[in-house]
Design an enzyme around this catalytic site. Structure first.
Site, PDB file in Angstrom:
ATOM      1  N   ARG A  46      16.244  44.632 -11.348  1.00 60.53           N
ATOM      2  CA  ARG A  46      14.972  44.569 -12.084  1.00 60.53           C
ATOM      3  C   ARG A  46      14.808  45.841 -12.905  1.00 60.53           C
ATOM      4  O   ARG A  46      14.321  45.819 -14.021  1.00 60.53           O
ATOM      5  CB  ARG A  46      13.781  44.397 -11.106  1.00 60.53           C
ATOM      6  CG  ARG A  46      12.439  44.572 -11.812  1.00 60.53           C
ATOM      7  CD  ARG A  46      11.229  44.005 -11.058  1.00 60.53           C
ATOM      8  NE  ARG A  46      11.328  44.069  -9.625  1.00 60.53           N
ATOM      9  CZ  ARG A  46      11.123  45.171  -8.883  1.00 60.53           C
ATOM     10  NH1 ARG A  46      10.793  46.321  -9.466  1.00 60.53           N
ATOM     11  NH2 ARG A  46      11.240  45.144  -7.579  1.00 60.53           N
ATOM     12  N   TYR A  98      -0.010  33.460 -33.668  1.00 61.14           N
ATOM     13  CA  TYR A  98       0.664  32.534 -32.763  1.00 61.14           C
ATOM     14  C   TYR A  98      -0.316  32.089 -31.666  1.00 61.14           C
ATOM     15  O   TYR A  98      -1.003  32.920 -31.067  1.00 61.14           O
ATOM     16  CB  TYR A  98       1.880  33.252 -32.157  1.00 61.14           C
ATOM     17  CG  TYR A  98       2.624  32.427 -31.151  1.00 61.14           C
ATOM     18  CD1 TYR A  98       3.356  31.318 -31.557  1.00 61.14           C
ATOM     19  CD2 TYR A  98       2.606  32.740 -29.796  1.00 61.14           C
ATOM     20  CE1 TYR A  98       4.036  30.540 -30.632  1.00 61.14           C
ATOM     21  CE2 TYR A  98       3.287  31.973 -28.873  1.00 61.14           C
ATOM     22  CZ  TYR A  98       3.998  30.874 -29.298  1.00 61.14           C
ATOM     23  OH  TYR A  98       4.674  30.110 -28.384  1.00 61.14           O
ATOM     24  N   ASP A 170       4.036  41.730 -34.576  1.00 58.04           N
ATOM     25  CA  ASP A 170       4.880  40.629 -34.105  1.00 58.04           C
ATOM     26  C   ASP A 170       5.801  40.276 -35.271  1.00 58.04           C
ATOM     27  O   ASP A 170       5.370  39.698 -36.267  1.00 58.04           O
ATOM     28  CB  ASP A 170       3.993  39.439 -33.696  1.00 58.04           C
ATOM     29  CG  ASP A 170       4.812  38.289 -33.106  1.00 58.04           C
ATOM     30  OD1 ASP A 170       6.011  38.183 -33.426  1.00 58.04           O
ATOM     31  OD2 ASP A 170       4.239  37.493 -32.333  1.00 58.04           O
ATOM     32  N   LYS A 195      13.684  33.040 -30.982  1.00 55.00           N
ATOM     33  CA  LYS A 195      13.718  32.483 -32.329  1.00 55.00           C
ATOM     34  C   LYS A 195      14.925  33.027 -33.099  1.00 55.00           C
ATOM     35  O   LYS A 195      16.044  32.722 -32.735  1.00 55.00           O
ATOM     36  CB  LYS A 195      12.380  32.768 -33.029  1.00 55.00           C
ATOM     37  CG  LYS A 195      11.147  32.570 -32.124  1.00 55.00           C
ATOM     38  CD  LYS A 195      10.878  31.122 -31.744  1.00 55.00           C
ATOM     39  CE  LYS A 195       9.835  30.953 -30.646  1.00 55.00           C
ATOM     40  NZ  LYS A 195       8.542  31.603 -30.866  1.00 55.00           N
TER      41      LYS A 195
HETATM   42  C1  LIG Z   1       7.429  31.916 -30.076  1.00 51.50           C
HETATM   43  C2  LIG Z   1       6.561  33.031 -30.505  1.00 51.50           C
HETATM   44  C3  LIG Z   1       6.009  33.908 -29.562  1.00 51.50           C
HETATM   45  C4  LIG Z   1       6.204  33.718 -28.068  1.00 51.50           C
HETATM   46  O1  LIG Z   1       7.510  33.900 -27.674  1.00 51.50           O
HETATM   47  P1  LIG Z   1       8.185  33.158 -26.403  1.00 51.50           P
HETATM   48  O2  LIG Z   1       9.574  33.682 -26.414  1.00 51.50           O
HETATM   49  O3  LIG Z   1       8.085  31.698 -26.656  1.00 51.50           O
HETATM   50  O4  LIG Z   1       7.396  33.568 -25.216  1.00 51.50           O
HETATM   51  C5  LIG Z   1       5.244  34.961 -30.033  1.00 51.50           C
HETATM   52  N1  LIG Z   1       5.016  35.136 -31.345  1.00 51.50           N
HETATM   53  C6  LIG Z   1       5.524  34.310 -32.280  1.00 51.50           C
HETATM   54  C7  LIG Z   1       5.243  34.564 -33.707  1.00 51.50           C
HETATM   55  C8  LIG Z   1       6.307  33.233 -31.891  1.00 51.50           C
HETATM   56  O5  LIG Z   1       6.793  32.403 -32.822  1.00 51.50           O
END
Ligand SMILES: *Cc1c(COP(=O)(O)O)cnc(C)c1O
Length: 381
Positions: A46, A98, A170, A195
């Site tokens: 961890r 998001y 983000d 992504k």
């Molecule tokens: C998918 C997404 C998240 C969350 O990420 P996860 O890996 O699904 O927890 C946060 N911000 C944006 C812009 C996203 O597209």
């Protein structure tokens, strides 16, 4: 080093025990010690894992930060960032962010005494009115999801810095290939590596990259204390995905531009949202802070009903109807019923997120095939 070289080499060295060129998947929970406290820097997985360390160093290099801190998902990364705050603190966030980011603030952290404000950030000068003495974090998403609005990172971070407010961007939609928020003055950048970074829709992972060591230490403390770490297999997959990040994103951007233009000239498409259009309100800022305009395009329909959107959504054959984005395969989605279903309709409509809004994540297939696929789907309207 320039971007592509960093993507392939940063943080990655042949494995010291075998010479393996690719970082092995260290699938272990613990490490042998020769004597109590006498170990090789790894005690318990961890806290430390070599596969994760390689990924964290790689991400730090891609975002020009001092350190990366990885988590089991993008939301776990955001969760760790929110844990930097205390009860009574306020977060000011982009208003069309998001859905999960809105949800974690309003449904979880507000129960612990944090307060969230969701405000338009397209005019940086107007963000100041939402700040109070309790504002401790500015949460920026750009391009926004799914409206593809653009926030001026440099202008907002400059204002926040003068007031001693932490900033986090983000950067999931742009990826580090297109945009580097730390260079524009942000304290933290967060990614859903699920992504573009992973890029193959085969894993879920999140990361934060920071500019200052002090913040890195605090986030590593939270990472270890709360324990939302990713497994080594997922770290390996993201590391592998990143090796082609520049190639994939470049191709997605080129195809997205063609598809946005195709949609703009289509009589049945109404608004087309794409920051590469010169008449997009955020175009100038996008041009300044991004290397290209990204692989996402959203549009709604002349006849704005969910029924009409459904016809398109269920008739494409190459575009797969699914949540998520940033993979090699093109996806089509319906934010109002999928990713943004947790946002109340009045809130959605305020930002133009109509019932017929369709979001495309452009993959790396042949763009002619993608356009024909949309063309065929439009005939069902
Ligand atoms: C998918 C997404 C998240 C969350 O990420 P996860 O890996 O699904 O927890 C946060 N911000 C944006 C812009 C996203 O597209």
């Amino acid at each position: 080093m320039k971007f592509a070289t960093k993507a392939i080499h940063a943080g990655v060295t042949p494995d010291p025990s075998t010479g393996a060129v690719m970082t092995p998947i260290y699938q272990t929970s613990t490490y042998a010690q020769a004597a109590p406290g006498d170990h090789k820097g790894y005690e318990y997985a961890r806290t430390q894992n070599p596969t994760r360390h390689a990924l964290e160093a790689n991400l730090a290099a891609l975002e020009n930060g001092v350190d990366g801190i990885c988590f089991g998902s993008g939301m776990a990364a955001m969760d760790a960032i929110l844990k930097l705050l205390n009860a009574g603190d306020e977060v000011v966030a982009t208003n069309d962010l998001y859905g999960g980011s809105y949800r974690i603030i309003t449904k979880i952290y507000e129960r612990f005494g944090l307060k969230g404000h969701f405000v338009p950030m397209y005019d940086a000068a107007r963000v100041e009115q939402y700040l109070t003495k309790n504002t401790k974090l500015l949460w920026i998403e750009t391009p926004t999801n799914p409206m593809l609005n653009i926030v001026d990172i440099e202008a907002i971070c400059k204002m926040a810095r003068e007031k001693g407010i932490l900033t986090c961007v983000d950067n999931t939609f742009a990826s580090p290939y297109l945009q580097n928020p730390l260079d524009l003055g942000a304290d933290m950048v967060v990614h859903s590596a699920t992504k573009y970074l992973g890029g193959h829709s085969d894993t879920v992972l999140g990361a934060v990259v920071v500019k200052e060591q002090e913040l890195a230490d605090r986030l590593h403390f939270i990472q270890n204390a709360s324990g939302g770490v990713p497994g080594p297999m997922d770290c390996f997959l993201v590391l592998r995905g990143i090796k082609t990040l520049h190639l994939r994103v470049q191709r997605a951007c080129e195809s997205a531009e063609k598809i946005a233009n195709y949609l703009k000239s289509h009589p049945k498409a109404h608004h087309v949202y794409y920051p590469g259009f010169t008449d997009h309100p955020g175009h100038a800022v996008a041009k300044k802070q991004m290397r290209h305009f990204g692989g996402m395009v959203s549009f709604d329909l002349e006849n704005d009903t969910f029924e009409n959107a459904k016809k398109i959504l269920s008739k494409t054959e190459i575009f797969t109807l699914a949540e998520s984005l940033g993979g090699v395969e093109s996806l089509i989605g319906h934010p109002a019923s999928m990713t943004h279903a947790s946002i109340p309709k009045e809130e959605r409509m305020k930002v133009g997120l109509t019932d017929s809004l369709i979001r495309l994540s452009i993959g790396v297939e042949d763009v002619e095939d993608l356009i024909s696929d949309l063309e065929r789907a439009f005939t069902f309207l």
